[in-house]
Design a protein around this motif. Structure first.
Motif, PDB file in Angstrom:
ATOM      1  N   HIS A 272      33.299 -41.246  -9.461  1.00  0.00           N
ATOM      2  CA  HIS A 272      31.968 -41.218  -8.863  1.00  0.00           C
ATOM      3  C   HIS A 272      31.930 -40.199  -7.711  1.00  0.00           C
ATOM      4  N   TYR A 273      32.959 -40.200  -6.884  1.00  0.00           N
ATOM      5  CA  TYR A 273      33.057 -39.247  -5.771  1.00  0.00           C
ATOM      6  C   TYR A 273      33.117 -37.818  -6.302  1.00  0.00           C
ATOM      7  N   CYS A 274      33.889 -37.596  -7.346  1.00  0.00           N
ATOM      8  CA  CYS A 274      34.033 -36.248  -7.898  1.00  0.00           C
ATOM      9  C   CYS A 274      32.727 -35.738  -8.501  1.00  0.00           C
ATOM     10  N   THR A 275      31.960 -36.593  -9.129  1.00  0.00           N
ATOM     11  CA  THR A 275      30.684 -36.151  -9.694  1.00  0.00           C
ATOM     12  C   THR A 275      29.665 -35.870  -8.604  1.00  0.00           C
ATOM     13  N   GLU A 276      29.727 -36.612  -7.497  1.00  0.00           N
ATOM     14  CA  GLU A 276      28.799 -36.364  -6.397  1.00  0.00           C
ATOM     15  C   GLU A 276      29.208 -35.157  -5.560  1.00  0.00           C
ATOM     16  N   ASN A 277      30.504 -34.868  -5.514  1.00  0.00           N
ATOM     17  CA  ASN A 277      31.024 -33.757  -4.704  1.00  0.00           C
ATOM     18  C   ASN A 277      31.868 -32.821  -5.565  1.00  0.00           C
ATOM     19  N   PRO A 278      31.228 -32.022  -6.409  1.00  0.00           N
ATOM     20  CA  PRO A 278      32.016 -31.157  -7.299  1.00  0.00           C
ATOM     21  C   PRO A 278      32.783 -30.061  -6.568  1.00  0.00           C
ATOM     22  N   SER A 279      32.394 -29.732  -5.354  1.00  0.00           N
ATOM     23  CA  SER A 279      33.103 -28.678  -4.633  1.00  0.00           C
ATOM     24  C   SER A 279      34.287 -29.212  -3.822  1.00  0.00           C
ATOM     25  N   ALA A 280      34.508 -30.499  -3.814  1.00  0.00           N
ATOM     26  CA  ALA A 280      35.631 -31.078  -3.079  1.00  0.00           C
ATOM     27  C   ALA A 280      36.943 -30.677  -3.738  1.00  0.00           C
ATOM     28  N   LEU A 281      37.996 -30.598  -2.926  1.00  0.00           N
ATOM     29  CA  LEU A 281      39.302 -30.212  -3.464  1.00  0.00           C
ATOM     30  C   LEU A 281      39.798 -31.191  -4.522  1.00  0.00           C
ATOM     31  N   GLU A 282      39.505 -32.465  -4.322  1.00  0.00           N
ATOM     32  CA  GLU A 282      39.974 -33.492  -5.273  1.00  0.00           C
ATOM     33  C   GLU A 282      39.287 -33.369  -6.620  1.00  0.00           C
ATOM     34  N   ALA A 283      38.074 -32.802  -6.638  1.00  0.00           N
ATOM     35  CA  ALA A 283      37.287 -32.733  -7.859  1.00  0.00           C
ATOM     36  C   ALA A 283      37.635 -31.534  -8.717  1.00  0.00           C
ATOM     37  N   ARG A 284      38.420 -30.609  -8.202  1.00  0.00           N
ATOM     38  CA  ARG A 284      38.741 -29.401  -8.962  1.00  0.00           C
ATOM     39  C   ARG A 284      39.750 -29.710 -10.056  1.00  0.00           C
ATOM     40  N   ILE A 285      39.529 -29.072 -11.204  1.00  0.00           N
ATOM     41  CA  ILE A 285      40.414 -29.268 -12.348  1.00  0.00           C
ATOM     42  C   ILE A 285      41.137 -27.953 -12.609  1.00  0.00           C
ATOM     43  N   TYR A 286      42.437 -28.036 -12.692  1.00  0.00           N
ATOM     44  CA  TYR A 286      43.253 -26.848 -12.916  1.00  0.00           C
ATOM     45  C   TYR A 286      43.968 -26.960 -14.252  1.00  0.00           C
ATOM     46  N   ASP A 287      44.040 -25.850 -14.963  1.00  0.00           N
ATOM     47  CA  ASP A 287      44.832 -25.778 -16.185  1.00  0.00           C
ATOM     48  C   ASP A 287      46.251 -25.393 -15.796  1.00  0.00           C
ATOM     49  N   VAL A 288      47.205 -26.134 -16.295  1.00  0.00           N
ATOM     50  CA  VAL A 288      48.600 -25.863 -15.946  1.00  0.00           C
ATOM     51  C   VAL A 288      49.276 -25.097 -17.045  1.00  0.00           C
TER      52      VAL A 288
END
Length: 98
Positions: free
Chosen positions: A82-98
């Motif tokens: 819920h936090y990630c959808t409300e704050n897409p620019s937050a560091l926790e919400a970023r998705i990285y391809d490894v």
């Protein structure tokens, strides 16, 4: 001389069939599936697995399960998603391809 006594058999109840074009909510479908399972188990106990009543009851359960599988499932949201959808620019919400 002996006579054969025939006991009348209770007529089977028609199976409840859910049409493909009927829009059913998930909770209603869950309730119907639980009720159909309980009904099929009781009918199987009473009449046996090979009876027409049991076959129709289990067929109804299978049809309801197919409808349940075809409905889209909502993914459960926890507070982090819920936090990630409300704050897409937050560091926790970023998705990285490894």
């Amino acid at each position: 001389m002996s006579y054969l006594t025939i006991t009348p058999v209770k007529a089977p109840q028609p199976a409840t069939i859910l049409a493909d074009n009927v829009n059913v909510s998930a909770t209603t479908l869950d309730n119907r599936l639980k009720a159909a399972l309980e009904h099929a188990r009781r009918i199987t106990e009473i009449y046996g697995l090979g009876s027409l009543d049991a076959v129709l009851a289990w067929e109804t359960v299978e049809e309801l399960q197919q409808v349940d599988k075809s409905l889209p499932k909502n993914t459960p949201h926890n507070s982090f998603t819920h936090y990630c959808t409300e704050n897409p620019s937050a560091l926790e919400a970023r998705i990285y391809d490894v």
